[in-house]
Design an enzyme around this catalytic site. Structure first.
Site, short mmCIF file in Angstrom:
data_model
loop_
_atom_site.label_atom_id
_atom_site.label_comp_id
_atom_site.label_asym_id
_atom_site.label_seq_id
_atom_site.Cartn_x
_atom_site.Cartn_y
_atom_site.Cartn_z
NE ARG A 1 -3.87 0.07 2.47
CZ ARG A 1 -5.01 -0.01 1.93
NH1 ARG A 1 -5.20 -1.30 1.39
NH2 ARG A 1 -5.91 0.88 1.49
CE1 TYR B 1 -0.34 -9.03 -1.50
CE2 TYR B 1 -2.15 -10.12 -0.90
CZ TYR B 1 -1.83 -9.04 -1.11
OH TYR B 1 -2.30 -7.83 -0.62
#
Lengths: 387, 387
Positions: B105, B209
């Site tokens: 992010r 992930y």
């Protein structure tokens, strides 16, 4: 020639008596009631059962009394939309070697009763077997009222509430929390006699099909106890709603089964049908599995070695029927699911490959019972043909 | 050239500021915090978002900072078995015109911040917009501390807990009852960096992930409030269990959303991103939908007719994001289901056609936002390209 006693004159007991008589044994059937008969309405016979009836020479009579539906249709009871179907035509019959038939329970019962008479079964009414003693190679049935019958074997086919099962298994019927209302009525003009329709609703379902050559409509409404018939189907679509008035209101059936039992045989006493494996009705296999039991036991016992035959019968039939019992419960959960489970079920059903037999081969397939020649060899052979 | 004020410097606010500046407007962004930054860990960008980033000239930077996974894999958290996958290779990228990318992010935020700087956005920190007055063709932003800024429009991108939303919609965030633990750690040797894996358990799920070119492992554990992290995953398989120690224990996020709002625009004030449509994370679309918002608003406003542009923006974006919000909730229910619903989900997932795009076309397809040339005509055109 052995002497075979059968306790119970329902569909399972009659099938057992007939197949034993047909295999050359002397058979006496002891029924508690004063008259032979069946309570209920319609009955579905998958090809695993009709294949056996064909082998017994009875299928033509069953078909003549019943209906050959062209497909099973599964619908959402709230929206009315079709979720999936199972075509019962040529492909299906070729695959499974027999048709799917629906018939009135009393018609199937009558055909089996007549077959027993013709095969020389000694049909005794008003004589309920209360206890069986088995010693060495003989068994004795002690009946209410004092009658005593001896034989080489006693087949206990005394149903879901079997008294004789208690001699082998300490258990009780389990209440699934659902009850059924049934009913038959003259077939309405707009009902498609080629379909067996099952409507799935949250905590309820509704089954409809034509009987007796299309003259009668058979309906079964099953819902979770605690509501009345009308309020249980309140949110359902119009086609379901308009079937409700034709159901019998004065009687309902609790939906019961039992946990699968491993022990079906003790000495010369063997359980059969609902006495061995009472199941919820979601796969419509109660009568079918009783016919499979009868066939298997007759195939195994053809040689007259009852100890071996009973062991093989238990070894083959107990896991098979345990799977049907467990799958019937799961199937019921799938039929009655709500919320996200309902969305997933509808998506799964609506997107499945309708030409696939992946959900039916295990149940309707050819290798689910033993042929007489296979049984003649050994239990090893018998267990090899089991899936 | 219009004067555009953006309230909030998260991913949505930066994307709005950048796209407005890129469209030729003078843009000032007002951020409450003293420093720009993003809290959190990894972020998934579907092709509906990366297609926009490509058009903005930013996709290469995002890919360089992130990872291009080869498939999304869905597994049962109890058994570990694979349920289905979504291959993200050539076929997928051809169909949707862009790749699936996962990125930190803060990396995406940094790229958008740098793009805003390069585009000449006036980035103001330590200035939270508390109230907006809109009169005729102008809007005024009143900030904490007394600062006042005027513009042709104020874009409220102040997030899930948006204070400005209250000027349009009277509602509060809704608690889904689930909380998330997140965490990043150096990538273990045995982790396959080509996969985004989502493990589904009853009342819990777990997502893993690789990030930053495969150097970092990103994990998110979401479970129903009331248990601690370890007990929530007690019954799960070993691969899930061994990921838990790497989650941050000192912070968790409640999973909140709101009901879809119909009103996004009042006068010259418009909601964007989480302020407009906060959603549960199950479709990984929070940031993606904010980017779509930014793109759509810039496409509509290119001509400088703000009243028309804001009306078209609301007309196009509100139903689209309402569908994503609703589907994200359903998807969460599907991920967390137990019992018969879990059996049905697993069967549906395991038997689905893995080459089918039926569940992703509506979300990732090309026609989900308006191109600038289409927007130039009229709102009628704009609404025609909406699905």
């Amino acid at each position: 020639m052995s002497e075979v006693l059968v306790a119970g004159g329902g569909i399972g007991g009659l099938a057992a008596a007939f197949t034993q008589a047909r295999a050359g044994h002397r058979v006496r059937l002891l029924e508690r009631a004063q008259e032979f008969g069946e309570v209920g309405a319609g009955l579905q016979l998958g090809p695993n059962a009709t294949r056996l009836l064909a082998g017994w020479g009875l299928l033509d009579r069953v078909i003549a009394a019943g209906v050959l539906p062209e497909r099973l249709v599964f619908r959402d009871a709230l929206t009315g939309e079709e979720l999936t179907d199972l075509p019962l035509g040529e492909d299906f019959q070729d695959r499974y070697g027999a048709p799917y038939v629906v018939v009135h329970r009393s018609d199937l019962h009558g055909i089996l009763l007549e077959a027993c008479r013709a095969a020389g079964v000694d049909l005794v009414r008003g004589t309920g077997v209360e206890r069986v003693e088995t010693r060495g190679e003989r068994a004795t049935a002690y009946c209410a009222g004092g009658a005593v019958h001896d034989g080489d074997v006693v087949i206990a086919a005394d149903g879901l509430q079997s008294g004789l099962r208690g001699q082998l298994v300490a258990d009780e019927p389990l209440d699934s929390g659902f009850i059924a209302h049934r009913g038959t009525c003259p077939l309405p003009d707009d009902f498609d006699t080629t379909e067996v329709v099952a409507w799935f609703g949250p905590d309820c379902h509704f089954v409809q099909y034509a009987l007796r050559g299309g003259k009668l409509l058979n309906q079964v409404a099953v819902f979770r106890r605690g509501r009345d018939l009308d309020s249980a189907y309140e949110g359902c679509c119009e086609q379901v709603q308009k079937g409700l008035p034709y159901l019998w209101r004065d009687r309902n059936w609790p939906m019961l089964d039992r946990e699968p039992a491993r022990t079906w045989v003790r000495g010369r006493l063997a359980l059969l049908g609902d006495a061995a494996h009472p199941m919820l009705q979601y796969l419509a296999q109660g009568a079918c599995q009783a016919l499979e039991d009868a066939h298997e036991l007759a195939a195994q016992a053809a040689g007259g070695d009852w100890d071996r035959a009973l062991a093989a019968y238990q070894e083959i039939r107990a896991p098979r029927t345990a799977r049907v019992q467990a799958t019937a419960r799961l199937w019921g959960d799938i039929w009655h699911v709500d919320g996200v489970g309902r969305i997933l079920r509808n998506e799964l059903f609506q997107t499945r490959d309708r030409s696939s037999y992946v959900y039916t081969d295990w149940l309707y397939g050819e290798t689910t019972v033993t042929t007489r020649s296979a049984a003649a060899d050994s239990t090893a052979t018998a267990s090899a043909v089991r899936r």
